[in-house]
Design an enzyme around this catalytic site. Sequence first.
Site, mmCIF file in Angstrom:
data_model
loop_
_atom_site.group_PDB
_atom_site.id
_atom_site.type_symbol
_atom_site.label_atom_id
_atom_site.label_comp_id
_atom_site.label_asym_id
_atom_site.label_seq_id
_atom_site.Cartn_x
_atom_site.Cartn_y
_atom_site.Cartn_z
ATOM 1 N N ASP A 53 0.859 -1.185 0.000
ATOM 2 C CA ASP A 53 0.000 0.000 0.000
ATOM 3 C C ASP A 53 0.893 1.232 0.000
ATOM 4 O OD1 ASP A 53 -1.744 2.066 0.427
ATOM 5 O OD2 ASP A 53 -2.423 1.392 2.396
ATOM 6 N N GLU A 131 32.477 6.205 3.697
ATOM 7 C CA GLU A 131 33.079 6.090 5.028
ATOM 8 C C GLU A 131 31.987 6.425 6.041
ATOM 9 O OE1 GLU A 131 36.522 8.606 5.262
ATOM 10 O OE2 GLU A 131 37.206 8.068 3.242
ATOM 11 N N GLU A 133 30.256 6.840 9.690
ATOM 12 C CA GLU A 133 30.485 7.112 11.107
ATOM 13 C C GLU A 133 29.177 6.989 11.881
ATOM 14 O OE1 GLU A 133 34.207 10.262 10.469
ATOM 15 O OE2 GLU A 133 32.259 11.006 11.158
ATOM 16 N N GLU A 188 36.502 6.527 16.321
ATOM 17 C CA GLU A 188 36.607 7.897 15.806
ATOM 18 C C GLU A 188 36.995 8.865 16.932
ATOM 19 O OE1 GLU A 188 36.521 10.364 13.735
ATOM 20 O OE2 GLU A 188 36.759 9.173 11.924
ATOM 21 N N GLU A 195 33.931 4.388 13.095
ATOM 22 C CA GLU A 195 33.900 4.497 11.640
ATOM 23 C C GLU A 195 34.199 3.138 11.022
ATOM 24 O OE1 GLU A 195 35.876 7.802 9.682
ATOM 25 O OE2 GLU A 195 36.699 6.436 8.168
ATOM 26 N N HIS A 244 31.604 10.479 4.565
ATOM 27 C CA HIS A 244 32.431 10.934 3.449
ATOM 28 C C HIS A 244 32.189 10.028 2.252
ATOM 29 C CE1 HIS A 244 35.434 12.658 6.635
ATOM 30 N NE2 HIS A 244 34.283 13.296 6.611
ATOM 31 N N ARG A 315 42.085 18.682 4.688
ATOM 32 C CA ARG A 315 40.873 18.009 5.169
ATOM 33 C C ARG A 315 39.795 18.965 5.661
ATOM 34 N NH1 ARG A 315 41.415 12.428 6.004
ATOM 35 N NH2 ARG A 315 43.529 11.665 5.617
ATOM 36 N N GLU A 332 36.751 13.097 -2.907
ATOM 37 C CA GLU A 332 36.057 12.858 -1.638
ATOM 38 C C GLU A 332 35.205 14.069 -1.282
ATOM 39 O OE1 GLU A 332 37.306 11.526 2.878
ATOM 40 O OE2 GLU A 332 38.415 13.161 1.941
ATOM 41 N N ARG A 334 33.092 15.648 1.610
ATOM 42 C CA ARG A 334 33.154 15.436 3.058
ATOM 43 C C ARG A 334 31.931 15.958 3.818
ATOM 44 N NH1 ARG A 334 38.019 14.130 5.035
ATOM 45 N NH2 ARG A 334 37.822 15.373 6.940
#
Length: 443
Positions: A53, A131, A133, A188, A195, A244, A315, A332, A334
């Site tokens: 449904d 990745e 977490e 982490e 992670e 990430h 980073r 990547e 982030r």
Amino acid sequence: MSGFSKEDILRMVQEEDVQFIRMQFTDIFGQMKNVAVSVSQLERALNNQIMLDGSSIEGFVRIEESDQCLWPDLNTFAVLPWRPQYGKVARLICDVHNPDGASFSGDPRNVLKRVVKRAADMGFTFNVGPEMEFFLFQTDGEGNPTTVTGDQAGYFDLGPLDHGEGTRREICLALEAMGLEVEASHHEVSAGQHEIDMKYADAMKAADGIMTFKLAVKTMAQKNGLHATFMPKPVFGAAGSGMHVNMSLFRDGKNAFYDETDARKLSPLAYHFIAGLLAHADGFCAVTNPLVNSYKRLVSGYEAPNCLAWSSSNRSALVRIPSPRGQDTRVELRSPDPSCNPYLALAVCLAAGLDGIERELTPPEETVENLYTMDADSLRRHGIANLPATLEEAVFAMEADRVVTDALGPHVTGQYIAGKQREWAEYRTQVTAWELGKYLVTY
């Protein structure tokens, strides 16, 4: 494994003594749903005859058009390793179709399929390595979740400081038993935070893997008397949880992002893809960061990006180029967090990157400074803008971004925006503990 036939499924079910099959699918807000059938109904299930449904699923269809069908993807068959070994339970991840057999435009898997096909028509295979977490919290005497972690571990610590080490190991073993390849796992930065990194796969397999991952994490945590949460920012003053997303395009079996003649070993296609991500990051933020709480993670000082910048090493940037090159060259992103719907998130990221390629967009100069330490004036001088600061801002940006809304399609766009507007309206009327502490006595 891949390439399963109906006969393969029937054989494996018999060999494994499977008694129940969960026909799983995902709503537009990323919640896994399922219809469970007994083994006696397996042939009906494999013939796409299991109905649901759709009017009872948020964001699907209206009550007057509620009948929908589940079409299982046979390649997603897996036995759930945490269920009893007698009367085993398996799962099949399903596409949602209308009664006439047409793909349902509101099915998140269908959204991703459309954008992946667009990439394929351009000659590309889209690979993704997430990745993931999450936090592991203790429960109270009644089994309700708390935000007490029980450990004081930090980055890469191990037991006995890391109290979640055993549960994390069980999660990894369960994932690998279901055919998912785990590259690494570790504690982490925040207490109780973990992670687990998955090996890259094509986009659909990666998105299916993310949904499987969430189910495995929550199930194994509950089995051990813990509560796992993918809430982006559950603890004030601690780093939140991200997802990430490592992305690459392959063409003719070769990584299309690699160019050995470039100073950074990046191809023109890679630069165009990066530029596309930056051009549409505001527009897809409501999808990759879908909760009111998501924007309490995207602040300086807690290892989450909040500026529209890229870097080959930094980073603190929104887009980073990890060091491996050659076939491992990747981009990547982030900003996403694990509360997102992975099918929609990967679809809009790919659409943004493809738009950058089609329009041959050029990214700004890479940022080498630590963005977390730059104030508003410094960012302005460098021409660096910020991501949306709230879910409301992100929804406005999404509505204005045709690349994002076209990728999602009108049905998902309309239902998604309406749902997020309701969420924001509900949030803004709440009176929080912070407000009471700040204003109740003073005023």
